[in-house]
Design a protein around this motif. Structure first.
Motif, PDB file in Angstrom:
ATOM      1  N   TYR A 103      -8.820   0.492  -4.989  1.00 16.58           N
ATOM      2  CA  TYR A 103      -7.913  -0.437  -5.661  1.00 16.58           C
ATOM      3  C   TYR A 103      -6.471   0.056  -5.549  1.00 16.58           C
ATOM      4  O   TYR A 103      -6.170   1.224  -5.808  1.00 16.58           O
ATOM      5  CB  TYR A 103      -8.306  -0.570  -7.133  1.00 16.58           C
ATOM      6  N   ILE A 104      -5.581  -0.832  -5.151  1.00  8.89           N
ATOM      7  CA  ILE A 104      -4.153  -0.521  -5.045  1.00  8.89           C
ATOM      8  C   ILE A 104      -3.443  -1.176  -6.222  1.00  8.89           C
ATOM      9  O   ILE A 104      -3.528  -2.390  -6.422  1.00  8.89           O
ATOM     10  CB  ILE A 104      -3.589  -1.003  -3.698  1.00  8.89           C
ATOM     11  N   SER A 105      -2.763  -0.377  -7.013  1.00  4.78           N
ATOM     12  CA  SER A 105      -2.232  -0.817  -8.306  1.00  4.78           C
ATOM     13  C   SER A 105      -1.080  -1.806  -8.156  1.00  4.78           C
ATOM     14  O   SER A 105      -0.423  -1.895  -7.110  1.00  4.78           O
ATOM     15  CB  SER A 105      -1.742   0.393  -9.104  1.00  4.78           C
ATOM     16  N   GLU A 106      -0.824  -2.525  -9.247  1.00  3.48           N
ATOM     17  CA  GLU A 106       0.291  -3.477  -9.273  1.00  3.48           C
ATOM     18  C   GLU A 106       1.627  -2.759  -9.084  1.00  3.48           C
ATOM     19  O   GLU A 106       2.527  -3.268  -8.409  1.00  3.48           O
ATOM     20  CB  GLU A 106       0.285  -4.244 -10.592  1.00  3.48           C
ATOM     21  N   LYS A 107       1.749  -1.562  -9.664  1.00  3.32           N
ATOM     22  CA  LYS A 107       2.981  -0.790  -9.492  1.00  3.32           C
ATOM     23  C   LYS A 107       3.222  -0.478  -8.018  1.00  3.32           C
ATOM     24  O   LYS A 107       4.363  -0.535  -7.530  1.00  3.32           O
ATOM     25  CB  LYS A 107       2.903   0.503 -10.306  1.00  3.32           C
ATOM     26  N   THR A 108       2.146  -0.173  -7.298  1.00  2.60           N
ATOM     27  CA  THR A 108       2.267   0.104  -5.864  1.00  2.60           C
ATOM     28  C   THR A 108       2.691  -1.149  -5.106  1.00  2.60           C
ATOM     29  O   THR A 108       3.602  -1.103  -4.270  1.00  2.60           O
ATOM     30  CB  THR A 108       0.935   0.620  -5.298  1.00  2.60           C
ATOM     31  N   THR A 109       2.051  -2.270  -5.382  1.00  2.00           N
ATOM     32  CA  THR A 109       2.381  -3.499  -4.650  1.00  2.00           C
ATOM     33  C   THR A 109       3.832  -3.910  -4.889  1.00  2.00           C
ATOM     34  O   THR A 109       4.494  -4.429  -3.987  1.00  2.00           O
ATOM     35  CB  THR A 109       1.438  -4.648  -5.046  1.00  2.00           C
ATOM     36  N   GLU A 110       4.335  -3.662  -6.092  1.00  3.12           N
ATOM     37  CA  GLU A 110       5.719  -4.039  -6.407  1.00  3.12           C
ATOM     38  C   GLU A 110       6.738  -3.157  -5.691  1.00  3.12           C
ATOM     39  O   GLU A 110       7.906  -3.535  -5.563  1.00  3.12           O
ATOM     40  CB  GLU A 110       5.936  -3.964  -7.917  1.00  3.12           C
ATOM     41  N   SER A 111       6.310  -1.999  -5.201  1.00  6.36           N
ATOM     42  CA  SER A 111       7.246  -1.093  -4.524  1.00  6.36           C
ATOM     43  C   SER A 111       7.531  -1.520  -3.082  1.00  6.36           C
ATOM     44  O   SER A 111       8.484  -1.031  -2.469  1.00  6.36           O
ATOM     45  CB  SER A 111       6.708   0.335  -4.555  1.00  6.36           C
ATOM     46  N   PHE A 112       6.723  -2.416  -2.526  1.00  9.83           N
ATOM     47  CA  PHE A 112       6.922  -2.884  -1.150  1.00  9.83           C
ATOM     48  C   PHE A 112       7.673  -4.216  -1.175  1.00  9.83           C
ATOM     49  O   PHE A 112       7.173  -5.201  -1.735  1.00  9.83           O
ATOM     50  CB  PHE A 112       5.578  -3.052  -0.442  1.00  9.83           C
ATOM     51  N   PRO A 113       8.859  -4.289  -0.584  1.00  9.23           N
ATOM     52  CA  PRO A 113       9.679  -5.511  -0.661  1.00  9.23           C
ATOM     53  C   PRO A 113       8.970  -6.770  -0.175  1.00  9.23           C
ATOM     54  O   PRO A 113       9.167  -7.855  -0.729  1.00  9.23           O
ATOM     55  CB  PRO A 113      10.881  -5.180   0.230  1.00  9.23           C
ATOM     56  N   LYS A 114       8.150  -6.638   0.860  1.00  8.72           N
ATOM     57  CA  LYS A 114       7.438  -7.795   1.408  1.00  8.72           C
ATOM     58  C   LYS A 114       5.979  -7.845   0.961  1.00  8.72           C
ATOM     59  O   LYS A 114       5.189  -8.633   1.485  1.00  8.72           O
ATOM     60  CB  LYS A 114       7.514  -7.789   2.936  1.00  8.72           C
ATOM     61  N   GLY A 115       5.627  -7.007  -0.008  1.00 12.63           N
ATOM     62  CA  GLY A 115       4.312  -7.111  -0.627  1.00 12.63           C
ATOM     63  C   GLY A 115       3.222  -6.307   0.056  1.00 12.63           C
ATOM     64  O   GLY A 115       3.423  -5.657   1.084  1.00 12.63           O
ATOM     65  N   CYS A 116       2.046  -6.368  -0.562  1.00 14.68           N
ATOM     66  CA  CYS A 116       0.842  -5.721  -0.040  1.00 14.68           C
ATOM     67  C   CYS A 116      -0.194  -6.793   0.254  1.00 14.68           C
ATOM     68  O   CYS A 116      -0.440  -7.680  -0.575  1.00 14.68           O
ATOM     69  CB  CYS A 116       0.285  -4.718  -1.050  1.00 14.68           C
ATOM     70  N   TRP A 117      -0.828  -6.674   1.411  1.00 13.18           N
ATOM     71  CA  TRP A 117      -1.699  -7.729   1.925  1.00 13.18           C
ATOM     72  C   TRP A 117      -3.043  -7.148   2.338  1.00 13.18           C
ATOM     73  O   TRP A 117      -3.108  -6.082   2.943  1.00 13.18           O
ATOM     74  CB  TRP A 117      -1.036  -8.414   3.122  1.00 13.18           C
ATOM     75  N   ASN A 118      -4.088  -7.869   2.006  1.00 15.25           N
ATOM     76  CA  ASN A 118      -5.439  -7.436   2.354  1.00 15.25           C
ATOM     77  C   ASN A 118      -6.039  -8.392   3.377  1.00 15.25           C
ATOM     78  O   ASN A 118      -5.844  -9.611   3.300  1.00 15.25           O
ATOM     79  CB  ASN A 118      -6.326  -7.420   1.107  1.00 15.25           C
ATOM     80  N   VAL A 119      -6.770  -7.820   4.332  1.00 10.45           N
ATOM     81  CA  VAL A 119      -7.540  -8.627   5.281  1.00 10.45           C
ATOM     82  C   VAL A 119      -8.992  -8.616   4.828  1.00 10.45           C
ATOM     83  O   VAL A 119      -9.609  -7.551   4.704  1.00 10.45           O
ATOM     84  CB  VAL A 119      -7.438  -8.074   6.714  1.00 10.45           C
ATOM     85  N   HIS A 120      -9.528  -9.802   4.562  1.00 15.40           N
ATOM     86  CA  HIS A 120     -10.926  -9.936   4.139  1.00 15.40           C
ATOM     87  C   HIS A 120     -11.660 -10.754   5.193  1.00 15.40           C
ATOM     88  O   HIS A 120     -11.174 -11.811   5.620  1.00 15.40           O
ATOM     89  CB  HIS A 120     -11.005 -10.640   2.777  1.00 15.40           C
ATOM     90  N   PHE A 121     -12.843 -10.279   5.598  1.00 15.13           N
ATOM     91  CA  PHE A 121     -13.529 -10.904   6.728  1.00 15.13           C
ATOM     92  C   PHE A 121     -14.472 -12.023   6.289  1.00 15.13           C
ATOM     93  O   PHE A 121     -15.683 -11.987   6.504  1.00 15.13           O
ATOM     94  CB  PHE A 121     -14.230  -9.843   7.564  1.00 15.13           C
TER      95      PHE A 121
END
Length: 318
Positions: free
Chosen positions: A84-102
Protein backbone atom coordinates in the motif's frame (compact mmCIF):
# COMPACT_ATOMS: atom_id res chain seq x y z
CA UNK A 1 8.30 13.69 -17.47
CA UNK A 2 10.32 11.95 -14.79
CA UNK A 3 8.87 8.62 -13.67
CA UNK A 4 9.62 6.43 -10.67
CA UNK A 5 8.37 2.89 -11.30
CA UNK A 6 7.56 0.33 -8.59
CA UNK A 7 7.27 -3.34 -9.49
CA UNK A 8 7.57 -6.88 -8.18
CA UNK A 9 6.85 -9.08 -11.23
CA UNK A 10 9.34 -10.00 -13.91
CA UNK A 11 6.74 -11.09 -16.47
CA UNK A 12 4.30 -8.21 -16.13
CA UNK A 13 6.58 -5.30 -15.34
CA UNK A 14 10.02 -5.63 -16.93
CA UNK A 15 8.99 -4.97 -20.56
CA UNK A 16 7.40 -1.67 -19.48
CA UNK A 17 10.36 -0.74 -17.26
CA UNK A 18 12.64 -1.33 -20.24
CA UNK A 19 10.41 0.83 -22.45
CA UNK A 20 10.34 3.68 -19.90
CA UNK A 21 14.15 3.60 -19.86
CA UNK A 22 14.39 3.60 -23.66
CA UNK A 23 11.99 6.53 -23.90
CA UNK A 24 14.02 8.52 -21.36
CA UNK A 25 11.26 8.81 -18.73
CA UNK A 26 12.65 6.48 -16.05
CA UNK A 27 14.52 8.05 -13.15
CA UNK A 28 14.41 5.05 -10.77
CA UNK A 29 12.81 1.65 -10.37
CA UNK A 30 11.88 0.37 -6.91
CA UNK A 31 11.46 -3.25 -5.89
CA UNK A 32 10.38 -4.82 -2.58
CA UNK A 33 13.22 -6.26 -0.54
CA UNK A 34 11.68 -9.74 -0.66
CA UNK A 35 11.84 -9.72 -4.50
CA UNK A 36 15.19 -8.01 -4.93
CA UNK A 37 17.19 -11.22 -5.34
CA UNK A 38 15.14 -12.26 -8.37
CA UNK A 39 14.60 -8.87 -9.99
CA UNK A 40 17.88 -6.98 -9.57
CA UNK A 41 19.99 -9.27 -11.86
CA UNK A 42 17.37 -8.90 -14.60
CA UNK A 43 17.09 -5.13 -14.13
CA UNK A 44 20.88 -4.83 -14.20
CA UNK A 45 20.85 -6.23 -17.74
CA UNK A 46 19.52 -2.90 -19.03
CA UNK A 47 19.68 -0.41 -16.13
CA UNK A 48 22.54 1.26 -14.29
CA UNK A 49 22.76 0.08 -10.69
CA UNK A 50 22.14 3.57 -9.30
CA UNK A 51 18.66 3.54 -10.85
CA UNK A 52 17.58 0.46 -8.89
CA UNK A 53 16.31 0.92 -5.34
CA UNK A 54 15.29 -1.76 -2.84
CA UNK A 55 12.44 -0.68 -0.57
CA UNK A 56 11.78 -1.65 3.03
CA UNK A 57 8.10 -2.06 3.84
CA UNK A 58 8.38 -0.48 7.29
CA UNK A 59 9.95 2.69 5.83
CA UNK A 60 8.11 2.74 2.51
CA UNK A 61 6.50 6.16 2.86
CA UNK A 62 9.70 7.96 3.87
CA UNK A 63 11.80 6.22 1.22
CA UNK A 64 9.44 7.07 -1.65
CA UNK A 65 9.04 10.70 -0.56
CA UNK A 66 12.82 11.03 -0.32
CA UNK A 67 13.26 9.51 -3.78
CA UNK A 68 10.71 11.91 -5.25
CA UNK A 69 12.60 14.85 -3.78
CA UNK A 70 16.01 13.54 -4.83
CA UNK A 71 14.99 12.93 -8.45
CA UNK A 72 12.33 15.66 -8.67
CA UNK A 73 10.10 12.95 -10.10
CA UNK A 74 6.77 13.99 -11.60
CA UNK A 75 4.85 10.74 -11.18
CA UNK A 76 4.99 7.22 -9.80
CA UNK A 77 3.78 4.21 -11.79
CA UNK A 78 3.09 0.92 -10.00
CA UNK A 79 3.08 -2.33 -11.97
CA UNK A 80 2.30 -5.31 -9.71
CA UNK A 81 3.73 -3.56 -6.65
CA UNK A 82 2.26 -5.41 -3.64
CA UNK A 83 2.42 -2.79 -0.86
CA UNK A 84 0.00 0.00 0.00
CA UNK A 85 1.28 3.45 -0.98
CA UNK A 86 0.05 6.11 1.44
CA UNK A 87 -1.91 9.25 0.63
CA UNK A 88 1.00 11.35 1.90
CA UNK A 89 3.24 9.65 -0.65
CA UNK A 90 0.82 10.16 -3.54
CA UNK A 91 0.49 13.85 -2.69
CA UNK A 92 4.27 14.30 -2.95
CA UNK A 93 4.25 13.54 -6.71
CA UNK A 94 3.06 16.55 -8.77
CA UNK A 95 1.48 14.37 -11.45
CA UNK A 96 0.21 11.74 -9.03
CA UNK A 97 0.67 8.03 -8.44
CA UNK A 98 -0.81 5.52 -10.87
CA UNK A 99 -1.43 1.80 -10.68
CA UNK A 100 -1.65 -0.66 -13.56
CA UNK A 101 -4.24 -3.37 -12.89
CA UNK A 102 -4.58 -6.28 -15.31
CA UNK A 103 -8.33 -6.25 -15.79
CA UNK A 104 -10.91 -3.85 -17.14
CA UNK A 105 -11.97 -2.32 -13.84
CA UNK A 106 -14.35 -2.38 -12.09
CA UNK A 107 -14.40 -6.09 -13.06
CA UNK A 108 -11.91 -8.34 -11.30
CA UNK A 109 -10.55 -5.99 -8.70
CA UNK A 110 -8.13 -7.63 -6.28
CA UNK A 111 -5.42 -10.25 -6.54
CA UNK A 112 -4.56 -12.17 -9.70
CA UNK A 113 -7.37 -11.08 -12.03
CA UNK A 114 -5.88 -13.05 -14.94
CA UNK A 115 -6.48 -16.35 -13.11
CA UNK A 116 -10.15 -15.54 -12.59
CA UNK A 117 -10.66 -14.31 -16.16
CA UNK A 118 -9.36 -17.59 -17.57
CA UNK A 119 -11.10 -19.80 -15.00
CA UNK A 120 -14.42 -18.11 -15.74
CA UNK A 121 -13.99 -18.50 -19.50
CA UNK A 122 -13.92 -14.78 -20.35
CA UNK A 123 -13.01 -13.84 -23.92
CA UNK A 124 -11.66 -10.38 -23.06
CA UNK A 125 -8.86 -9.26 -20.74
CA UNK A 126 -6.90 -6.02 -20.66
CA UNK A 127 -5.42 -3.48 -18.31
CA UNK A 128 -6.53 -0.36 -16.45
CA UNK A 129 -4.33 2.58 -15.43
CA UNK A 130 -5.98 4.29 -12.47
CA UNK A 131 -5.22 6.84 -9.80
CA UNK A 132 -4.04 5.41 -6.49
CA UNK A 133 -6.39 6.00 -3.58
CA UNK A 134 -6.87 4.64 -0.07
CA UNK A 135 -9.07 1.87 -1.53
CA UNK A 136 -7.23 -0.58 -3.78
CA UNK A 137 -8.21 -0.72 -7.48
CA UNK A 138 -10.83 1.99 -7.03
CA UNK A 139 -9.33 5.30 -8.19
CA UNK A 140 -10.29 7.45 -11.16
CA UNK A 141 -9.45 5.76 -14.46
CA UNK A 142 -6.80 7.32 -16.69
CA UNK A 143 -7.17 4.82 -19.53
CA UNK A 144 -8.02 1.21 -20.33
CA UNK A 145 -6.92 -1.18 -23.06
CA UNK A 146 -8.86 -4.27 -24.10
CA UNK A 147 -6.94 -7.42 -25.07
CA UNK A 148 -8.83 -10.34 -26.59
CA UNK A 149 -8.18 -13.74 -25.05
CA UNK A 150 -7.16 -16.32 -27.66
CA UNK A 151 -9.21 -19.55 -27.39
CA UNK A 152 -7.19 -22.10 -25.43
CA UNK A 153 -4.72 -19.48 -24.16
CA UNK A 154 -3.16 -20.26 -20.79
CA UNK A 155 -2.05 -17.98 -17.95
CA UNK A 156 1.57 -17.65 -19.02
CA UNK A 157 0.75 -16.74 -22.62
CA UNK A 158 -1.90 -14.19 -21.67
CA UNK A 159 0.40 -12.55 -19.11
CA UNK A 160 3.10 -12.26 -21.75
CA UNK A 161 0.75 -10.63 -24.26
CA UNK A 162 -0.64 -8.23 -21.64
CA UNK A 163 2.88 -7.17 -20.63
CA UNK A 164 3.88 -6.64 -24.26
CA UNK A 165 0.77 -4.56 -24.94
CA UNK A 166 1.39 -2.43 -21.85
CA UNK A 167 5.00 -1.82 -22.90
CA UNK A 168 3.91 -0.87 -26.42
CA UNK A 169 1.46 1.67 -24.94
CA UNK A 170 3.86 3.14 -22.37
CA UNK A 171 4.67 6.35 -24.27
CA UNK A 172 0.96 7.12 -24.66
CA UNK A 173 0.38 6.34 -20.97
CA UNK A 174 3.10 8.76 -19.84
CA UNK A 175 1.79 11.52 -22.11
CA UNK A 176 -1.72 10.95 -20.74
CA UNK A 177 -0.40 11.19 -17.16
CA UNK A 178 1.16 14.52 -18.11
CA UNK A 179 -2.23 15.90 -19.21
CA UNK A 180 -4.80 13.60 -17.61
CA UNK A 181 -8.48 13.45 -18.48
CA UNK A 182 -9.91 11.18 -15.83
CA UNK A 183 -13.03 9.07 -15.86
CA UNK A 184 -15.01 8.96 -12.60
CA UNK A 185 -13.64 6.86 -9.76
CA UNK A 186 -14.80 3.24 -9.75
CA UNK A 187 -15.65 0.89 -6.92
CA UNK A 188 -13.86 -2.34 -7.77
CA UNK A 189 -15.94 -5.50 -8.00
CA UNK A 190 -14.73 -7.69 -5.12
CA UNK A 191 -16.29 -10.96 -6.28
CA UNK A 192 -12.82 -12.31 -7.14
CA UNK A 193 -10.81 -10.19 -4.72
CA UNK A 194 -8.84 -12.94 -3.04
CA UNK A 195 -5.82 -14.86 -4.25
CA UNK A 196 -6.86 -18.30 -5.56
CA UNK A 197 -6.83 -20.97 -2.87
CA UNK A 198 -5.97 -24.64 -3.32
CA UNK A 199 -9.71 -25.32 -3.42
CA UNK A 200 -10.13 -22.79 -6.26
CA UNK A 201 -7.36 -24.56 -8.17
CA UNK A 202 -8.69 -28.09 -7.64
CA UNK A 203 -10.65 -29.99 -10.29
CA UNK A 204 -14.17 -30.92 -9.18
CA UNK A 205 -14.85 -33.86 -11.47
CA UNK A 206 -18.37 -34.37 -10.14
CA UNK A 207 -19.57 -30.83 -10.87
CA UNK A 208 -17.32 -29.37 -13.60
CA UNK A 209 -17.77 -30.05 -17.30
CA UNK A 210 -14.83 -30.81 -19.58
CA UNK A 211 -14.90 -27.21 -20.85
CA UNK A 212 -14.89 -25.79 -17.31
CA UNK A 213 -11.98 -28.03 -16.35
CA UNK A 214 -10.07 -26.93 -19.44
CA UNK A 215 -10.60 -23.29 -18.39
CA UNK A 216 -9.26 -24.09 -14.91
CA UNK A 217 -6.25 -25.91 -16.38
CA UNK A 218 -5.44 -22.87 -18.54
CA UNK A 219 -5.77 -20.58 -15.50
CA UNK A 220 -3.26 -22.70 -13.55
CA UNK A 221 -0.55 -23.03 -16.22
CA UNK A 222 2.19 -22.35 -15.26
CA UNK A 223 1.88 -20.17 -12.15
CA UNK A 224 0.05 -22.57 -9.88
CA UNK A 225 1.62 -25.83 -10.91
CA UNK A 226 -1.38 -26.96 -12.93
CA UNK A 227 -4.97 -27.69 -11.95
CA UNK A 228 -4.94 -30.07 -9.00
CA UNK A 229 -6.33 -33.58 -8.82
CA UNK A 230 -5.50 -36.71 -6.84
CA UNK A 231 -4.94 -40.36 -7.52
CA UNK A 232 -4.96 -42.22 -4.23
CA UNK A 233 -2.47 -40.30 -2.02
CA UNK A 234 -0.64 -38.64 -4.92
CA UNK A 235 -1.37 -35.09 -6.06
CA UNK A 236 -1.11 -34.34 -9.77
CA UNK A 237 -0.98 -30.99 -11.53
CA UNK A 238 -2.65 -30.97 -14.95
CA UNK A 239 -1.15 -28.44 -17.39
CA UNK A 240 -2.74 -29.26 -20.74
CA UNK A 241 -5.93 -31.01 -21.81
CA UNK A 242 -8.04 -31.30 -24.96
CA UNK A 243 -11.80 -31.57 -25.36
CA UNK A 244 -12.80 -34.79 -27.11
CA UNK A 245 -16.03 -36.32 -28.38
CA UNK A 246 -16.72 -39.73 -26.90
CA UNK A 247 -19.65 -42.08 -26.75
CA UNK A 248 -21.75 -41.48 -23.64
CA UNK A 249 -21.08 -44.16 -21.06
CA UNK A 250 -23.66 -44.48 -18.30
CA UNK A 251 -22.90 -45.68 -14.80
CA UNK A 252 -19.35 -44.34 -14.74
CA UNK A 253 -18.37 -41.75 -12.14
CA UNK A 254 -16.81 -38.48 -13.34
CA UNK A 255 -13.04 -38.52 -12.96
CA UNK A 256 -12.81 -42.07 -14.30
CA UNK A 257 -10.55 -43.02 -17.21
CA UNK A 258 -12.80 -44.37 -19.98
CA UNK A 259 -10.13 -44.89 -22.64
CA UNK A 260 -6.40 -45.60 -22.46
CA UNK A 261 -3.78 -46.76 -24.93
CA UNK A 262 -0.12 -46.16 -25.74
CA UNK A 263 -0.88 -44.03 -28.81
CA UNK A 264 -3.55 -41.61 -27.59
CA UNK A 265 -3.01 -41.66 -23.84
CA UNK A 266 -5.93 -41.16 -21.45
CA UNK A 267 -9.51 -39.90 -21.81
CA UNK A 268 -11.40 -39.02 -18.63
CA UNK A 269 -15.13 -38.60 -18.07
CA UNK A 270 -16.28 -35.25 -16.64
CA UNK A 271 -19.61 -33.79 -15.48
CA UNK A 272 -22.58 -33.95 -17.89
CA UNK A 273 -21.04 -36.79 -19.91
CA UNK A 274 -18.27 -34.61 -21.32
CA UNK A 275 -14.74 -35.88 -21.90
CA UNK A 276 -11.14 -34.67 -21.70
CA UNK A 277 -7.90 -36.03 -23.08
CA UNK A 278 -5.04 -35.56 -20.61
CA UNK A 279 -2.02 -34.12 -22.43
CA UNK A 280 0.55 -32.84 -19.89
CA UNK A 281 0.66 -33.52 -16.14
CA UNK A 282 3.16 -33.27 -13.31
CA UNK A 283 3.79 -35.23 -10.15
CA UNK A 284 6.70 -35.35 -7.73
CA UNK A 285 8.82 -37.17 -10.33
CA UNK A 286 8.45 -34.59 -13.11
CA UNK A 287 6.33 -33.86 -16.17
CA UNK A 288 4.28 -36.67 -17.71
CA UNK A 289 2.16 -37.17 -20.80
CA UNK A 290 -1.05 -39.17 -20.90
CA UNK A 291 0.87 -41.80 -22.85
CA UNK A 292 3.48 -41.95 -20.08
CA UNK A 293 0.75 -42.51 -17.49
CA UNK A 294 -0.57 -45.38 -19.60
CA UNK A 295 2.92 -46.86 -19.66
CA UNK A 296 3.02 -46.51 -15.87
CA UNK A 297 -0.11 -48.64 -15.56
CA UNK A 298 -3.04 -46.20 -15.67
CA UNK A 299 -5.92 -48.02 -17.36
CA UNK A 300 -9.66 -47.82 -17.92
CA UNK A 301 -11.46 -47.68 -14.60
CA UNK A 302 -8.80 -45.72 -12.71
CA UNK A 303 -10.42 -42.73 -11.06
CA UNK A 304 -9.03 -39.29 -10.23
CA UNK A 305 -10.58 -37.46 -7.28
CA UNK A 306 -10.95 -33.92 -6.01
CA UNK A 307 -9.68 -34.66 -2.52
CA UNK A 308 -6.64 -36.45 -1.16
CA UNK A 309 -8.04 -39.79 -0.16
CA UNK A 310 -7.45 -43.42 -1.02
CA UNK A 311 -9.95 -44.53 -3.63
CA UNK A 312 -10.89 -48.01 -4.69
CA UNK A 313 -10.38 -48.40 -8.42
CA UNK A 314 -13.75 -48.43 -10.14
CA UNK A 315 -13.93 -51.03 -12.92
CA UNK A 316 -15.29 -49.85 -16.25
CA UNK A 317 -18.91 -50.92 -16.63
CA UNK A 318 -20.02 -52.44 -19.89
Amino acid sequence: MKIIACCSSETYALPSIYMLEQLGFLTAVCVPENRSGDLIPKLNSFLASDKIRVLDRDNLEDELIQLQAAYQADALVSITFPWYISEKTTESFPKGCWNVHFSLLPKYGGQDPVFWQLKNGDNVSGYTVHQMTAVADSGSILLQKEVRIIPGEHYGLLCLRLSQQLAADMERIVKTIENPKLSPAVAADKTHWKKPTEQDRSIQWESQTAEEIQQLVNACNPNYGGALTFFQQDMLGIFEVALVDYNVINGIAPGTIVFADETNGLVVKCHKASYLKLMVLQNQTGYLSGVKLFQMGFRQGVRFTAAQQIQELTPLET
